[in-house]
Design a protein around this motif. Structure first.
Motif, PDB file in Angstrom:
ATOM      1  N   ALA A  18      46.422  40.174  42.556  1.00 51.64           N
ATOM      2  CA  ALA A  18      47.224  40.658  41.429  1.00 51.64           C
ATOM      3  C   ALA A  18      47.402  39.559  40.387  1.00 51.64           C
ATOM      4  O   ALA A  18      47.286  39.795  39.176  1.00 51.64           O
ATOM      5  N   GLY A  45      44.239  32.287  47.133  1.00 53.11           N
ATOM      6  CA  GLY A  45      43.844  33.703  47.251  1.00 53.11           C
ATOM      7  C   GLY A  45      44.749  34.518  48.153  1.00 53.11           C
ATOM      8  O   GLY A  45      44.508  35.714  48.341  1.00 53.11           O
ATOM      9  N   GLU A 156      54.678  25.390  44.531  1.00 56.23           N
ATOM     10  CA  GLU A 156      55.536  26.519  44.897  1.00 56.23           C
ATOM     11  C   GLU A 156      56.693  26.637  43.927  1.00 56.23           C
ATOM     12  O   GLU A 156      57.429  25.677  43.696  1.00 56.23           O
ATOM     13  N   VAL A 157      56.859  27.820  43.367  1.00 57.00           N
ATOM     14  CA  VAL A 157      58.012  28.065  42.493  1.00 57.00           C
ATOM     15  C   VAL A 157      59.211  28.376  43.370  1.00 57.00           C
ATOM     16  O   VAL A 157      59.134  29.211  44.275  1.00 57.00           O
ATOM     17  N   ALA A 190      53.641  37.188  43.615  1.00 54.55           N
ATOM     18  CA  ALA A 190      53.756  36.255  44.744  1.00 54.55           C
ATOM     19  C   ALA A 190      53.829  36.959  46.093  1.00 54.55           C
ATOM     20  O   ALA A 190      54.302  36.390  47.078  1.00 54.55           O
ATOM     21  N   GLY A 191      53.339  38.210  46.166  1.00 56.21           N
ATOM     22  CA  GLY A 191      53.256  38.900  47.453  1.00 56.21           C
ATOM     23  C   GLY A 191      54.612  39.314  48.001  1.00 56.21           C
ATOM     24  O   GLY A 191      55.631  39.298  47.289  1.00 56.21           O
ATOM     25  N   ARG A 214      49.415  38.377  59.678  1.00 56.80           N
ATOM     26  CA  ARG A 214      47.947  38.432  59.534  1.00 56.80           C
ATOM     27  C   ARG A 214      47.442  37.568  58.379  1.00 56.80           C
ATOM     28  O   ARG A 214      46.282  37.197  58.344  1.00 56.80           O
ATOM     29  N   GLY A 442      42.630  50.149  51.720  1.00 60.11           N
ATOM     30  CA  GLY A 442      42.068  49.736  50.437  1.00 60.11           C
ATOM     31  C   GLY A 442      42.980  49.939  49.248  1.00 60.11           C
ATOM     32  O   GLY A 442      42.595  49.642  48.107  1.00 60.11           O
TER      33      GLY A 442
HETATM   34  C1  LIG Z   1      44.142  40.707  57.158  1.00 61.78           C
HETATM   35  C2  LIG Z   1      44.386  41.549  55.953  1.00 61.78           C
HETATM   36  C3  LIG Z   1      43.416  42.451  55.552  1.00 61.78           C
HETATM   37  C4  LIG Z   1      43.641  43.251  54.443  1.00 61.78           C
HETATM   38  N1  LIG Z   1      42.634  44.082  54.042  1.00 61.78           N
HETATM   39  C5  LIG Z   1      42.783  44.789  52.913  1.00 61.78           C
HETATM   40  C6  LIG Z   1      41.689  45.514  52.368  1.00 61.78           C
HETATM   41  O1  LIG Z   1      40.562  45.501  52.874  1.00 61.78           O
HETATM   42  N2  LIG Z   1      41.929  46.233  51.233  1.00 61.78           N
HETATM   43  C7  LIG Z   1      43.142  46.232  50.599  1.00 61.78           C
HETATM   44  O2  LIG Z   1      43.295  46.891  49.582  1.00 61.78           O
HETATM   45  N3  LIG Z   1      44.182  45.516  51.086  1.00 61.78           N
HETATM   46  C8  LIG Z   1      44.024  44.791  52.213  1.00 61.78           C
HETATM   47  N4  LIG Z   1      45.065  44.015  52.655  1.00 61.78           N
HETATM   48  C9  LIG Z   1      46.310  43.994  51.884  1.00 61.78           C
HETATM   49  C10 LIG Z   1      46.085  43.086  50.678  1.00 61.78           C
HETATM   50  O3  LIG Z   1      45.819  41.787  51.130  1.00 61.78           O
HETATM   51  C11 LIG Z   1      47.278  43.050  49.735  1.00 61.78           C
HETATM   52  O4  LIG Z   1      47.668  44.342  49.388  1.00 61.78           O
HETATM   53  C12 LIG Z   1      46.919  42.299  48.465  1.00 61.78           C
HETATM   54  O5  LIG Z   1      46.069  41.228  48.715  1.00 61.78           O
HETATM   55  C13 LIG Z   1      48.161  41.799  47.805  1.00 61.78           C
HETATM   56  O6  LIG Z   1      47.792  41.033  46.703  1.00 61.78           O
HETATM   57  P1  LIG Z   1      48.880  40.143  45.998  1.00 61.78           P
HETATM   58  O7  LIG Z   1      48.167  39.455  44.896  1.00 61.78           O
HETATM   59  O8  LIG Z   1      50.080  40.945  45.696  1.00 61.78           O
HETATM   60  O9  LIG Z   1      49.342  39.096  47.117  1.00 61.78           O
HETATM   61  P2  LIG Z   1      48.552  37.857  47.764  1.00 61.78           P
HETATM   62  O10 LIG Z   1      47.079  38.034  47.689  1.00 61.78           O
HETATM   63  O11 LIG Z   1      49.133  37.624  49.104  1.00 61.78           O
HETATM   64  O12 LIG Z   1      48.907  36.652  46.796  1.00 61.78           O
HETATM   65  C14 LIG Z   1      50.209  36.152  46.719  1.00 61.78           C
HETATM   66  C15 LIG Z   1      50.069  34.674  46.389  1.00 61.78           C
HETATM   67  O13 LIG Z   1      51.331  34.166  45.997  1.00 61.78           O
HETATM   68  C16 LIG Z   1      51.469  32.853  46.482  1.00 61.78           C
HETATM   69  N5  LIG Z   1      52.893  32.564  46.499  1.00 61.78           N
HETATM   70  C17 LIG Z   1      53.857  33.141  47.244  1.00 61.78           C
HETATM   71  N6  LIG Z   1      55.064  32.650  46.928  1.00 61.78           N
HETATM   72  C18 LIG Z   1      54.863  31.740  45.944  1.00 61.78           C
HETATM   73  C19 LIG Z   1      55.731  30.894  45.199  1.00 61.78           C
HETATM   74  N7  LIG Z   1      57.058  30.893  45.393  1.00 61.78           N
HETATM   75  N8  LIG Z   1      55.183  30.063  44.263  1.00 61.78           N
HETATM   76  C20 LIG Z   1      53.841  30.036  44.049  1.00 61.78           C
HETATM   77  N9  LIG Z   1      52.980  30.828  44.743  1.00 61.78           N
HETATM   78  C21 LIG Z   1      53.487  31.668  45.669  1.00 61.78           C
HETATM   79  C22 LIG Z   1      50.813  32.896  47.847  1.00 61.78           C
HETATM   80  O14 LIG Z   1      50.404  31.617  48.268  1.00 61.78           O
HETATM   81  C23 LIG Z   1      49.629  33.841  47.580  1.00 61.78           C
HETATM   82  O15 LIG Z   1      48.469  33.113  47.234  1.00 61.78           O
HETATM   83  C24 LIG Z   1      44.858  43.183  53.744  1.00 61.78           C
HETATM   84  C25 LIG Z   1      45.836  42.252  54.135  1.00 61.78           C
HETATM   85  C26 LIG Z   1      45.592  41.427  55.221  1.00 61.78           C
HETATM   86  C27 LIG Z   1      46.644  40.431  55.621  1.00 61.78           C
END
Ligand SMILES: Cc1cc2nc3c(=O)[nH]c(=O)nc-3n(C[C@H](O)[C@H](O)[C@H](O)COP(=O)(O)OP(=O)(O)OC[C@H]3O[C@@H](n4cnc5c(N)ncnc54)[C@H](O)[C@@H]3O)c2cc1C
Length: 465
Positions: A18, A45, A156-157, A190-191, A214, A442
C-alpha cells in the motif's frame, strides 16, 4: 542518506504494497515523497513480500487468468465471505478500481506467471506475481527510486503530531537518532497490529502467546494507535484477525507462505484431547482456510493435529517441514504425543461414516460422511492407506481487522464524522472498512493497491493545494 529535514510534500509511513503504491502515485503526480520504513532494507516490503497473488476484476481470459471475473461475481464472493459486514460503497469502488491493476502493476515493474497447480482454486480470479511478493516489492522499490521517491529504512515512526484533524509532523527514530519529519500530507500504510502480542492479548488473553505471526515483526500497530489516539474513527472488530492453520514448527515471525498447511480438507483435524471440532470439508479450501486459525485458537493450548494418509499427500501443496510419518495410526499418535487409542478410534469413526462417492479435489464432491459429528461434507475418504502422516497446527495470524475509517478518497474519518484534511490511510490499516469479517484470497493486495493509489493521488493533490 536521505536528508530528513527537507520539506516533503507527502510522507508515507510503511513501505509495503500500500505504501509503495501510494508513494509511486504521489510522485508521478509531482509530489516530493518520503517513505519511512521500520525494517532494514533486506526485510523491506512488510507482509506484502510474502504474497503470491492478487484478486482483480477483469472482463476476459488472458495469458494469466482462465476467464472473466466480473464485478458482480467479485461482489457476490465478497458479500458471502463478509456476511454483508462491508461498506458496500467502498467495496464496490475497490472492485471497480481493481480492473486497472492488471495493467498498472506491470507498468510499474511487476511480472505475472501462470498459476501453479495446488489446492487454491484461483486461476480465474487472481493474478500470480512471478517471484511472488518479494519480486513485486523489489520492482516497486526500483520504480519508486527511479522516479525520485526517497526511502529511509530502519526508521520507525513513533508519534504523529496532529492538530485539529490536520497532520503536522511525525516523530521517528531514523539513522540512529530521533527526528521530526515535516510534510504537507501523510499516508499511513503501516499495516495492522498482528505482531504486537501484548495488544493481541487484550482480546485473546494468554492464548495469544501461542499465536505464530506469519509476517513481519514490525507491524506493531503504532500508527493505528496514533490515529485512534488523535480521534480517528475506528472500524472493524478489535478481536478480528485473519488466521490460518500453520505448521506449529514455524518460526514465531516471518515464516511466510510456506508454513501454511493445506492438508486439512483431505484428512481429519483433532485437538490435543483427540476431539474433532469442525467440518474439515465444509467448502473449498480458499474459502475456508482463513477460519482455521481461529478454530485452533479456541482449542486447549491452541494446538491441533492434521491427520492424513498416503493417498491424500499428492492433493495439497508440499509442506516446508516434513510431516511426522508412521506405519500405523497408533504409532503416529505416539509420535505426536496424542492418545493412540483415542486417535485410532477417531480415524475408525471417520472410516465407518465415510459414504461411497467420487473423490474430486476440484469440486465439492460426493465423498461425505453420514452420522459423524461434526460431519465432514466433502473429500471424506477413509484414512486407511499407510504410511500415515501428521502435522501439528497452531493459529497463524496473517493480519488484524481493527483499523481506521476512511472515505472514498482514502481520507481518515475522525470521530466527528469529518474527514481529516491531509491524513490518508491505505492497506491493512483501513482494510476493516471493506472486510468486516472473513477473507477472499488475494484481496488484501487488492485493497492496498487500490487505496494506496487513491491515497497517493489525494495526498499529492492536497500537498499541491
Ligand atoms: C504469509 C502471508 C501471505 C499472504 N499472501 C497474500 C496473497 O497472496 N495475496 C494477498 O492479497 N494478500 C496476502 N497476504 C496479506 C497481505 O500481505 C496484506 O494484505 C498486505 O500485504 C498488506 O499490505 P500493507 O502495505 O497494508 O502492509 P505491509 O505490507 O505489512 O506493510 C506495512 C509496512 O509498515 C511498516 N511499519 C509498520 N509500523 C511502522 C512504523 N511505525 N513506522 C514505519 N514503518 C512501519 C512495516 O515494517 C511494513 O513494512 C498475505 C500475508 C501473509 C502474512
Amino acid at each position: 542518506m536521505v536528508d530528513l529535514s527537507a520539506p516533503f510534500d507527502v510522507l508515507v509511513v510503511g513501505g509495503g504494497n500500500a505504501g509503495l503504491c501510494a508513494a509511486i502515485t504521489a510522485r508521478r503526480a509531482g509530489a516530493r515523497v518520503l517513505v519511512l520504513e521500520s525494517a532494514i532494507k533486506d526485510f523491506r516490503g512488510g507482509n506484502s513480500r510474502h504474497t503470491r497473488d492478487i484478486r482483480y476484476m477483469h472482463r476476459a481470459a488472458t495469458d494469466f487468468v482462465t476467464g472473466a471475473y466480473t464485478a458482480q461475481e467479485f461482489w457476490e464472493d465478497l458479500r458471502q465471505v463478509t456476511g454483508g459486514e462491508t461498506n458496500e460503497h467502498l467495496a464496490r469502488l475497490t472492485i471497480q478500481n481493481s480492473e486497472e491493476l492488471g495493467d498498472w502493476m506491470p507498468a510499474n515493474g511487476v511480472r505475472w506467471q501462470k498459476p501453479l497447480r495446488g489446492t487454491l482454486h484461483l486461476a480465474k480470479s487472481n493474478l500470480f506475481m512471478l517471484g511472488g511478493g518479494k519480486a513485486m516489492m523489489n520492482a516497486y522499490y526500483e520504480t519508486a527510486s527511479k522516479l525520485g521517491v526517497e526511502t529511509a529504512y530502519e526508521s520507525e515512526v513513533s508519534e504523529l503530531k496532529i492538530r485539529d484533524g490536520e497532520f503536522v509532523s511525525a516523530l521517528a527514530f531514523c539513522n540512529g537518532a530521533s527526528c521530526e519529519v515535516n510534510a504537507k500530507a501523510i499516508v499511513v500504510a503501516a499495516g495492522g497490529f498482528e505482531a504486537n502480542i501484548p495488544w493481541l492479548k487484550e482480546y485473546w488473553g494468554d492464548a495469544a502467546d501461542n499465536f505464530i505471526i506469519r509476517g513481519t515483526k514490525h507491524n506493531q500497530g503504532r500508527m493505528l494507535k496514533e490515529l485512534l489516539r488523535h480521534g480517528g474513527k475506528p472500524v472493524g472488530d478489535p478481536r478480528g484477525c485473519h488466521a490460518v492453520a500453520l505448521d506449529a514448527r514455524a518460526p514465531k515471525f516471518d515464516g511466510g507462505i510456506v508454513t501454511r498447511l493445506d492438508s486439512v480438507p483431505f484428512g481429519i483435524v483433532v485437538n490435543k484431547n483427540v476431539k474433532r471440532f469442525y467440518d474439515e470439508g465444509e467448502d473449498f479450501w480458499p474459502k475456508r482456510y482463513a477460519i482455521w486459525g481461529k478454530l485452533i485458537a479456541q482449542q486447549p493450548d491452541q494446538i491441533a493435529y492434521s491427520i492424513v494418509d498416503a493417498k491424500a499427500l499428492p492433493h495439497f501443496m508440499p509442506s516446508v517441514f516434513p510431516p511426522v510419518e508412521a506405519r500405523s495410526i497408533a504409532e503416529l499418535a505416539s509420535s505426536l504425543d496424542l492418545d493412540p487409542q483415542a486417535l485410532t478410534a477417531a480415524v475408525d469413526e471417520l472410516n465407518r461414516a465415510a459414504q461411497p462417492g467420487t473423490f474430486d479435489p476440484g469440486s465439492l464432491d460426493s465423498c461425505r460422511t453420514e452420522g459423524l459429528h461434526p460431519p465432514k461434507s466433502h473429500w471424506a475418504r477413509p484414512i486407511d492407506t499407510p504410511p500415515y502422516y501428521g502435522y501439528p497446527l497452531r493459529p497463524g495470524i496473517t493480519f488484524t481487522y481493527l483499523g481506521v475509517t476512511v472515505d472514498e478518497q482514502a481520507r481518515v474519518i475522525m470521530q466527528d464524522g469529518r474527514p481529516a484534511k491531509n491524513i490518508f490511510a491505505a492497506g491493512e490499516v483501513m482494510a476493516g472498512n471493506i472486510l468486516g469479517k472473513g477473507y477472499l484470497a488475494g484481496f488484501g493486495l487488492t485493497i492496498g493497491s487500490v487505496f494506496g493509489r487513491i491515497a497517493g493521488r489525494g495526498a499529492a493533490s492536497r500537498a499541491a493545494a
